[in-house]
Design a protein around this motif. Structure first.
Motif, PDB file in Angstrom:
ATOM      1  N   PRO A   1      26.141  42.028  40.124  1.00 32.30           N
ATOM      2  CA  PRO A   1      26.358  43.440  40.431  1.00 32.30           C
ATOM      3  C   PRO A   1      27.315  43.575  41.623  1.00 32.30           C
ATOM      4  N   THR A   2      27.825  44.769  41.782  1.00 33.52           N
ATOM      5  CA  THR A   2      28.698  45.037  42.926  1.00 33.52           C
ATOM      6  C   THR A   2      27.897  44.900  44.207  1.00 33.52           C
ATOM      7  N   GLU A   3      28.473  44.209  45.162  1.00 33.10           N
ATOM      8  CA  GLU A   3      27.798  43.982  46.434  1.00 33.10           C
ATOM      9  C   GLU A   3      27.796  45.250  47.283  1.00 33.10           C
ATOM     10  N   PRO A   4      26.650  45.616  47.831  1.00 36.52           N
ATOM     11  CA  PRO A   4      26.610  46.789  48.711  1.00 36.52           C
ATOM     12  C   PRO A   4      27.531  46.582  49.923  1.00 36.52           C
ATOM     13  N   PRO A   5      28.252  47.600  50.343  1.00 31.67           N
ATOM     14  CA  PRO A   5      29.194  47.470  51.462  1.00 31.67           C
ATOM     15  C   PRO A   5      28.525  46.984  52.749  1.00 31.67           C
ATOM     16  N   GLU A   6      27.272  47.388  52.973  1.00 28.81           N
ATOM     17  CA  GLU A   6      26.599  46.958  54.201  1.00 28.81           C
ATOM     18  C   GLU A   6      26.356  45.449  54.206  1.00 28.81           C
ATOM     19  N   LEU A   7      26.140  44.853  53.033  1.00 26.58           N
ATOM     20  CA  LEU A   7      25.985  43.398  52.968  1.00 26.58           C
ATOM     21  C   LEU A   7      27.308  42.705  53.256  1.00 26.58           C
ATOM     22  N   ALA A   8      28.384  43.233  52.706  1.00 31.70           N
ATOM     23  CA  ALA A   8      29.700  42.645  52.960  1.00 31.70           C
ATOM     24  C   ALA A   8      30.040  42.703  54.443  1.00 31.70           C
ATOM     25  N   ALA A   9      29.751  43.825  55.082  1.00 35.67           N
ATOM     26  CA  ALA A   9      30.029  43.964  56.517  1.00 35.67           C
ATOM     27  C   ALA A   9      29.164  43.008  57.330  1.00 35.67           C
ATOM     28  N   ARG A  10      27.905  42.895  56.946  1.00 35.85           N
ATOM     29  CA  ARG A  10      26.997  41.985  57.659  1.00 35.85           C
ATOM     30  C   ARG A  10      27.467  40.539  57.527  1.00 35.85           C
ATOM     31  N   ARG A  11      27.911  40.157  56.311  1.00 33.07           N
ATOM     32  CA  ARG A  11      28.412  38.797  56.102  1.00 33.07           C
ATOM     33  C   ARG A  11      29.612  38.520  57.003  1.00 33.07           C
ATOM     34  N   GLU A  12      30.521  39.458  57.110  1.00 32.27           N
ATOM     35  CA  GLU A  12      31.700  39.251  57.947  1.00 32.27           C
ATOM     36  C   GLU A  12      31.308  39.044  59.408  1.00 32.27           C
ATOM     37  N   GLN A  13      30.332  39.821  59.858  1.00 27.94           N
ATOM     38  CA  GLN A  13      29.844  39.665  61.227  1.00 27.94           C
ATOM     39  C   GLN A  13      29.211  38.286  61.417  1.00 27.94           C
ATOM     40  N   LEU A  14      28.397  37.878  60.467  1.00 27.35           N
ATOM     41  CA  LEU A  14      27.748  36.562  60.554  1.00 27.35           C
ATOM     42  C   LEU A  14      28.762  35.428  60.509  1.00 27.35           C
ATOM     43  N   LEU A  15      29.760  35.556  59.654  1.00 28.99           N
ATOM     44  CA  LEU A  15      30.792  34.517  59.573  1.00 28.99           C
ATOM     45  C   LEU A  15      31.521  34.344  60.904  1.00 28.99           C
ATOM     46  N   ALA A  16      31.856  35.459  61.533  1.00 30.70           N
ATOM     47  CA  ALA A  16      32.540  35.388  62.834  1.00 30.70           C
ATOM     48  C   ALA A  16      31.645  34.729  63.881  1.00 30.70           C
ATOM     49  N   THR A  17      30.377  35.092  63.889  1.00 32.86           N
ATOM     50  CA  THR A  17      29.446  34.510  64.856  1.00 32.86           C
ATOM     51  C   THR A  17      29.227  33.029  64.578  1.00 32.86           C
ATOM     52  N   LEU A  18      29.073  32.659  63.306  1.00 33.54           N
ATOM     53  CA  LEU A  18      28.899  31.256  62.957  1.00 33.54           C
ATOM     54  C   LEU A  18      30.090  30.421  63.399  1.00 33.54           C
ATOM     55  N   GLU A  19      31.282  30.930  63.158  1.00 29.33           N
ATOM     56  CA  GLU A  19      32.491  30.200  63.535  1.00 29.33           C
ATOM     57  C   GLU A  19      32.538  29.985  65.050  1.00 29.33           C
ATOM     58  N   LYS A  20      32.229  31.034  65.795  1.00 30.99           N
ATOM     59  CA  LYS A  20      32.234  30.967  67.256  1.00 30.99           C
ATOM     60  C   LYS A  20      31.181  29.975  67.766  1.00 30.99           C
ATOM     61  N   GLU A  21      29.966  30.085  67.239  1.00 34.13           N
ATOM     62  CA  GLU A  21      28.887  29.232  67.717  1.00 34.13           C
ATOM     63  C   GLU A  21      29.041  27.779  67.277  1.00 34.13           C
ATOM     64  N   ALA A  22      29.624  27.553  66.102  1.00 35.72           N
ATOM     65  CA  ALA A  22      29.827  26.174  65.631  1.00 35.72           C
ATOM     66  C   ALA A  22      30.794  25.413  66.532  1.00 35.72           C
ATOM     67  N   LYS A  23      31.734  26.128  67.124  1.00 36.28           N
ATOM     68  CA  LYS A  23      32.714  25.482  68.006  1.00 36.28           C
ATOM     69  C   LYS A  23      32.080  24.907  69.268  1.00 36.28           C
ATOM     70  N   VAL A  24      30.969  25.490  69.706  1.00 37.61           N
ATOM     71  CA  VAL A  24      30.333  25.029  70.950  1.00 37.61           C
ATOM     72  C   VAL A  24      28.979  24.360  70.692  1.00 37.61           C
ATOM     73  N   ALA A  25      28.565  24.278  69.431  1.00 40.15           N
ATOM     74  CA  ALA A  25      27.266  23.687  69.102  1.00 40.15           C
ATOM     75  C   ALA A  25      27.281  22.187  69.360  1.00 40.15           C
ATOM     76  N   THR A  26      26.096  21.662  69.635  1.00 45.69           N
ATOM     77  CA  THR A  26      25.954  20.233  69.867  1.00 45.69           C
ATOM     78  C   THR A  26      24.921  19.659  68.909  1.00 45.69           C
ATOM     79  N   GLY A  27      24.920  18.347  68.802  1.00 41.07           N
ATOM     80  CA  GLY A  27      23.922  17.648  68.006  1.00 41.07           C
ATOM     81  C   GLY A  27      23.887  18.104  66.564  1.00 41.07           C
ATOM     82  N   THR A  28      22.676  18.162  66.039  1.00 37.47           N
ATOM     83  CA  THR A  28      22.494  18.497  64.624  1.00 37.47           C
ATOM     84  C   THR A  28      22.685  19.982  64.332  1.00 37.47           C
ATOM     85  N   ALA A  29      22.803  20.800  65.367  1.00 35.41           N
ATOM     86  CA  ALA A  29      23.036  22.235  65.152  1.00 35.41           C
ATOM     87  C   ALA A  29      24.446  22.471  64.614  1.00 35.41           C
ATOM     88  N   GLU A  30      25.396  21.681  65.051  1.00 40.53           N
ATOM     89  CA  GLU A  30      26.790  21.891  64.641  1.00 40.53           C
ATOM     90  C   GLU A  30      26.977  21.788  63.129  1.00 40.53           C
TER      91      GLU A  30
END
Length: 107
Positions: free
Chosen positions: A12-41
């Motif tokens: 089905p068509t993805e609700p716009p709020e889910l798409a927006a939430r995914r974009e926010q999460l992707l940006a945060t994941l990218e930022k946090e992965a750059k500074v993550a250590t150990g098995t978190a990275e």
């Protein structure tokens, strides 16, 4: 003989709020992965790949789910404290997405 229509297997068509939430999460994941250590990275990088693969039109990669699972197993065996909160946010997003799609297909 199956009586399916060509669009019966399409998501089905993805609700716009889910798409927006995914974009926010992707940006945060990218930022946090750059500074993550150990098995978190690796967990953060694989979660980023997984969420990116949920974008409309992205190819399905079944091996990615195993990669995420392996990263989580490694994380549970040697956790980083405190665990990154974004991990739970991503899991919540995936659950919300699943519920939204299940609800849409049952209409």
């Amino acid at each position: 003989m199956s009586q399916t229509t060509p669009n019966s297997t399409a998501l089905p068509t993805e609700p716009p709020e889910l798409a927006a939430r995914r974009e926010q999460l992707l940006a945060t994941l990218e930022k946090e992965a750059k500074v993550a250590t150990g098995t978190a990275e690796p967990v953060l990088r694989k979660m980023h790949e997984l969420l990116a693969s949920t974008q409309p039109g992205a190819p399905f990669n079944p091996a990615l789910y195993e990669d995420v699972k392996v990263a989580f197993v490694n994380f549970t065996q040697a956790p980083v404290f405190p665990p990154p909160a974004i991990i739970m946010e991503c899991l919540a997003f995936m659950q919300e997405r699943q519920v939204a799609f299940i609800s849409a297909t049952q209409r």
